[in-house]
Design an enzyme around this catalytic site. Structure first.
Site, PDB file in Angstrom:
ATOM      1  N   GLY A 251       0.819  -1.212   0.000  1.00  0.00           N
ATOM      2  CA  GLY A 251       0.000   0.000   0.000  1.00  0.00           C
ATOM      3  C   GLY A 251       0.848   1.254   0.000  1.00  0.00           C
ATOM      4  O   GLY A 251       0.521   2.255  -0.660  1.00  0.00           O
ATOM      5  N   ASP A 252       1.963   1.215   0.729  1.00  0.00           N
ATOM      6  CA  ASP A 252       2.880   2.357   0.749  1.00  0.00           C
ATOM      7  C   ASP A 252       3.513   2.560  -0.623  1.00  0.00           C
ATOM      8  O   ASP A 252       3.741   3.697  -1.051  1.00  0.00           O
ATOM      9  CB  ASP A 252       3.968   2.131   1.803  1.00  0.00           C
ATOM     10  CG  ASP A 252       3.399   1.812   3.166  1.00  0.00           C
ATOM     11  OD1 ASP A 252       2.345   2.373   3.511  1.00  0.00           O
ATOM     12  OD2 ASP A 252       4.002   0.989   3.883  1.00  0.00           O
TER      13      ASP A 252
END
Length: 311
Positions: A251-252
């Site tokens: 997600g990062d």
């Protein structure tokens, strides 16, 4: 320059432990430390994609110094406010089937003086920022509206913000209307207090956020891809099928790709395609928030993006 904000920095420890099971004694076959906290993962991927970045946030103690050493090894520019307390540690144990077990340290509480010093430091840093990402949880002692405060400071300077947080921090931040938010499906369900059982329901939730002033909502759906919801419409991206090694930091990696695409003024389809390709590349690395640009180029050709009905 892209500035990444990490308000709960961590020393991340990845352990590869075949046969891991609760209650047993194990010897790890591999241990990989990295400078962690979601925003530092974002910073590392932005750097790997070749864009100028500055990692800012809060660190302290011997663990904080180790985080700084690891950032220096990765050649990531940084400017932290010293907290005077020990930075937390987080552990990710991955077995031979790539099943991940995480133990996240909560960290120590900081004083109001540290909070004020950080806000003052952040105001100075904004003079060098083109875009800001804000990611993850926050240290104890920071107010629940800290992200909203920082977003408002950016808005006064017309600096767009990409926000990736959850819970009360996300709720409070919506009042400041960040340019992009990137909840996963579980965080979106938590925000609306309901189960979202279909993509139509996810899109409807995204549309409600648009009505409240959010320009762009990107909902990550894990191995199923992501939805990009904006006033221009809805885009659906599907990732390539892969033998995943480590999903932590994916997600990062998406946030990093979105930020870089915004710097280049890409169309939304390209932003989403790159976000999925970069996220996929992260899943093939044992290190958290780490990509191969060669893999990204390969995966770009295998990501499908289609336009959907807004509902």
């Amino acid at each position: 320059m892209i500035v990444t904000v990490t308000l709960n920095v961590a020393l991340d420890q990845y352990y590869h432990v075949p046969g891991f099971s609760k209650g047993d004694v194990h010897r790890a076959l591999k241990n990989i430390p990295s400078a962690g906290g979601k925003g530092l993962n974002v910073a590392r991927v932005i750097h790997q994609l070749g864009y100028p970045v500055l990692a800012v946030g809060l660190t302290g103690g011997h663990t904080g110094q180790r985080v700084i050493e690891l950032l220096n090894l990765d050649q990531i520019p940084h400017q932290f406010t010293d907290t005077g307390v020990e930075t937390r540690e987080c552990i990710n144990i991955v077995d031979e089937n790539s099943i991940s077990t995480e133990v996240l340290g909560t960290g120590n509480e900081i004083s109001p003086d540290v909070v004020n010093r950080f806000i003052k430091d952040f105001e100075e840093i904004l003079g060098r920022a083109t875009l800001v990402t804000m990611s993850g949880s926050v240290m104890k002692g920071l107010p629940v509206d800290i992200y909203a405060q920082l977003i408002s400071m950016c808005s006064m300077r017309n600096i767009p913000v990409v926000l990736d947080t959850s819970g009360d921090y996300l709720v409070k931040s919506l009042e400041a209307a960040p340019f992009v938010i990137k909840p996963n499906i579980h965080e979106l369900e938590q925000l609306f207090g309901t189960t979202l059982e279909s993509e139509e329901q996810v899109i409807a939730a995204g549309n409600k956020l648009l009505e409240n002033g959010i320009e762009n909502v990107i909902v990550s759906l894990g191995e199923k891809g992501a939805l990009f919801i904006s006033q221009k419409g809805v885009l659906r991206a599907t990732p390539p099928k892969l033998d995943v090694i480590n999903t932590v930091g994916s997600g990062d990696s998406m946030v990093a790709a979105i930020a870089c695409s915004m710097i280049d003024n890409h169309e939304d389809e390209t932003k989403l395609q790159l976000a999925i390709a970069v996220s996929a590349a992260n899943t093939l690395s044992e290190k958290t928030g780490d990509i191969s640009t060669e893999l990204v180029e390969q995966f770009l050709q295998r990501v499908t993006v289609k336009r959907m009905e807004r509902g």
